[in-house]
Motif scaffolding. Structure first.
Motif: not given
Lengths: 362, 362, 362, 362
Positions: D204-208, D210-216, D264
């Motif tokens: 849910x956090x990472x499988x997007x 080109x979209x990096x979750x900045x808060x991870x 990442x």
């Protein structure tokens, strides 16, 4: 941890079925994890290689005898005699990743040209008069020098004097053999050059701290083939002097270390082997430390003692010892000690496998 | 390229509407692209900065006069007189990214301690007797030396002699000012040290080619603050000697270059400024080259000529000249020339904006 | 900090000499540091650019008027109307590094092909029906999408519908202009393709999380040209849902952020511009923060308030505001807010100039 | 290559001396290079491991029998049955670096929690209903999915259904064992969670794309633990469709490949193991290729043939085969073939040991 997927109480019939299953595994070229998990995946590294020390005097005497009986030539390539760890029987490996040998070259002898994917260095305990030609660039070998022959660089040695010379060779032969990464090519039968300059061309281009030659071709491997003792000695002295003056520089009290690095990248001089020179001030004892990965040390000058796991050895100039993975190590000296170290640390770092445990008591 | 989004034939009414629109843009703090696209996005760099040369003799005379009239002290911080590019009126910038000045310190004078996010260096054309204390480590300044004060390192200068000394300062002040990245802090009012060692502590730790001090603290910026002329001179000589012997090393015939690099990373000594020393053999003319990015040069020794875009200048020791972006440059010399160069190349490289065009005819 | 290298008490004669010196500096194209040190090197960033907000409704209305009066064509290239920061008079810059504009394309209109060293993106607040052809690959533009045109990629736009469409363009024009790094080339006069696929070829190759196409050519710039709203929305929702469930993911309570990244390197999608989408849960107030570097925000959906240094603005969908360097910023919302942000952070990070200060009180 | 440092013609006395020397070498734990150089340093990799194929039907049947006889529990840890390369007798290694096994978990069974420095993945040929909990995050396992358990991540499996499930496990056990880098820790005796979500938190956090979750939180290892078949399938289809349309994307005609990567960092999903899915269009034959390094393949769907050095095998769904270093490989299929591949390529690349030879004829 005793019972592992094994059935607690089996009937005779079940036992027969299990035997049949294991037999069928074997026929099918299969092996269950549950009977060997502990061996395959120990709690901490459980190396087959054992801690071991070789005396330089014995090594040198045997090398000298070989010098009188065994010629150097094509095929065998080098009169090199390797440390064979008794824990790795049937091999000529110092550790699972590192090969270490004494090489001996008699008056006027030549060791023929070749190149290989293995990374190599030579470190000189004593003597001089041999030149290593690396891709046609003559590199003098003198006491205290570290000389590189990075992967796939043609190299050959020749003794220009009427006295024999011996030094140690270090390579990643075991690692490269184990993972089947070895490529080897014979070079020409005659020396690429008979020049004997005090300073090789690569040193003239690259041995200037902080000065990068803009016109030099880029390369993946180190462009600098020689690290001279004068420079190493001076760098180590400076660290201890700074410590005396109250400034940082040493890795721990009384313990100076320089790492040989590639001036084009600032990383380890060789991609698979770390090389370092350590200097212990008189009275110094290093903190007992365990590291994932193995190393080989040679005393360069001075004497002292090494605590190697359960074993304690006196150390004298030229002695070589092997530190298997996760074996606790501490050096001490009353009168001061210089020691050369090489290890597989770059392999562990590049693969994300590094771990170090420093503790006062084992 | 003539007609740009502009209406070919407008009625009077349309013209009025357009005028009203542009007026409303202005009131709303907006600006149309189509009327200024060419200025904003030229076909090739069209710098406001102009090629320009300053004579060392004039510079030095003016600095000397300032020495008699203007004290050095807190607030102004330095008796530094900057090259002010006439194409960048109202600024004190040599180029849009680089600041270059002559700094002059009289007998016994002190320039107070401060630190800032701007990266800085000093390059010494002549003289000696000043020490720059960098984070409390006294760094001698002598002819031909490059001295660093990386971002956020406290530094101060003091002249220990009874003679004045002058040198050039290079900083990234324009870039940092332009993008609003500047932080500045005053240091203590008294010198951190009055020691005058020939060799600073950072040199003792780091100025050993290919030898990394394992115990030194890691840092993002260069740990080496001084690059000595003896070493630079020797590295340049070696390149030309290798060329004489038929081996690689020079960047083009008769043209040797060393780049000052951070020994802990092998990248540029400063993160925003490239620093290099060039040596031209007598009779050499460098290939006319245009580069995206700007640079400042100072002749260190010898004489020659520079072709700078449309302009040609004779060069003598100490002369400084500025090369705006995409301005064609060629140096030539009859009797040999050493020249120091600094540039914003690292900025262009790190941002993916580098471009070079080398051609025989402009 | 008042007295700076300036002489405390001058005789009339000394004053005359000083005047003459300053006059001679000027004639020689020189400028003293001591009279302008504070301006050149402020204690903290002291931007000329000012905090500023533009209303989407006003912007859009002006763009619409331009649509009726100004054709799109070769030379002007785009019907783009830029935010002109009043603190940077005479420019069309939003900040010293960033250019931001509304672009408006009428029914059936085409914006001609060109390419340039400036990095660019488009972000779509509303509407659809325009395709951007990037190196001949047709990329649909729809609400919430981020579309890239990395440096030196040919691109052109065409509106396939009978309704106008408007979106924002972001570029590094000011930075590139300032450092003279700009190259620009006109492309062909006719569209490279009239295809209108829902999904471009680059998306079909690259828009698969964690799956790298081994056969795709390597490149320095992002190979992915489109980041679709469905994906962005889903990623942001997930972060807030995870927060609800007690797991990490948000950057601070109630504040989800995704950064658009290059799938071939995992670094910022553009080498000089950071792009992000922020989502604030209803009731959220972000921690007041100052950052070295500037940014531009556009409210994508929802409403709220922004505290921008001393100023406070209500925010509605489409509003754009500019955050100059080191200006304290805090967003808050009662009903939830999605906002797109772009900044020069990659420039600061790559040049070692980053600094952030997070504090509750300014 | 005949005479190698061996004496051509020895007298009896010399022969005795030589025998004594070799005997003394042995006693001193030394080994000469010249008698074993060819074995240690072959011209090209000369692996002990042999090419080999295992049928899924046989493997599965044996695993099923084990399911009835051998419980899963602490100590043995997993009901995993490994491919034991006949060229590496006494080991359970598929290749010198890679371990590959079928793991079988019966209805309701649990495999206990542990973690280790070995990197691991699971690839699912068929079935579903097992969840792998990775550091407490429940990851569903379904047909075609790749699931990671990077180094030192706690993990455990449990079957939530009333049907058994089997899949393959891949690890770097041989490499880690060989270089003594293994650390292993048992986890808690009870499951960390019994949740059975369709999508894990890490997805849910990472499988997007080109979209990096900045808060991870940043990490050295991959934060994404699951790569779903729907996505892999779609990425492979796209490459072949692009080929049909005349655009790049495939690695060679008819041959699509995606590499599983760490979102990442964009590098390999695991630091020591490369993982890829290959799709061959019907009628495709891949170019015969030799690579330094070893790999294991599993046919995921379809049938075809593999030429493995001298050997040729028919391939059916589920079959596993091993490619030793420098063994020529070519795949072909009449009806289309999907195959999963894992290899030690990252080890070779990170250590500078990569080499590939592509040629039409062996």
């Amino acid at each position: 941890m005793s019972t592992t997927n094994s059935p607690a109480a089996l009937t005779a019939d079940e036992r027969d079925q299990l035997d049949a299953l294991y037999s069928d595994f074997k026929s099918a070229h299969l092996a269950p994890l549950w009977t060997q998990r502990e061996g395959l995946m120990p709690t901490v590294p459980n190396p087959d290689a054992v801690p071991m020390l070789w005396r330089w005097s014995s090594l040198h005497a045997l090398a000298e005898r070989a010098g009188g009986l065994v010629p150097v030539g094509r095929g065998g390539e080098r009169r090199a005699i390797a440390l064979a760890n008794p824990g790795l029987p049937g091999t000529a490996y110092a550790t699972p990743t590192l090969w270490a040998a004494i090489q001996y070259l008699g008056p006027g002898e030549e060791a023929p040209s070749h190149r290989h994917s293995q990374s190599a260095f030579r470190f000189v305990l004593e003597g001089e008069g041999v030149w290593t030609n690396v891709t046609g660039d003559a590199v003098a070998m003198r006491r205290g020098d570290l000389l590189l022959t990075p992967a796939m660089h043609d190299h050959e040695h020749h003794n220009t004097t009427d006295r024999p010379m011996a030094w140690i060779d270090g390579l990643d032969i075991p690692l490269v053999r184990q993972i089947d990464a070895g490529f080897f090519e014979f070079g020409p039968e005659t020396l690429s050059t008979r020049e004997t300059p005090a300073r090789s061309r690569n040193e003239r281009l690259w041995a200037h701290a902080g000065l990068t030659p803009v016109g030099a071709a880029a390369a993946d491997t180190s462009p600098l083939m020689a690290y001279r003792w004068e420079s190493t000695d001076s760098a180590l002295s400076a660290q201890l002097e700074l410590e005396d003056e109250g400034y940082p520089g040493v890795v721990e009290p009384g313990h100076a270390v320089v790492r040989y690095t590639n001036p084009a990248t600032a990383s380890d001089a060789l991609s698979t082997i770390r090389t370092e020179m350590h200097r212990l001030r008189s009275g110094c004892t290093t903190t007992p430390t365990r590291t994932a990965g193995s190393s080989v040390w040679q005393v360069f000058e001075g004497d002292g003692e090494v605590q190697l796991g359960e074993h304690r050895h006196e150390l004298q100039t030229g002695d070589l010892f092997v530190v298997p993975s996760w074996t606790q190590l501490s050096l001490s000296t009353d009168s001061g000690l210089d020691a050369f170290r090489f290890s597989d640390d770059p392999v562990f770092e590049r693969l994300g496998l590094s771990r170090t445990d420093t503790e006062v008591t084992r």
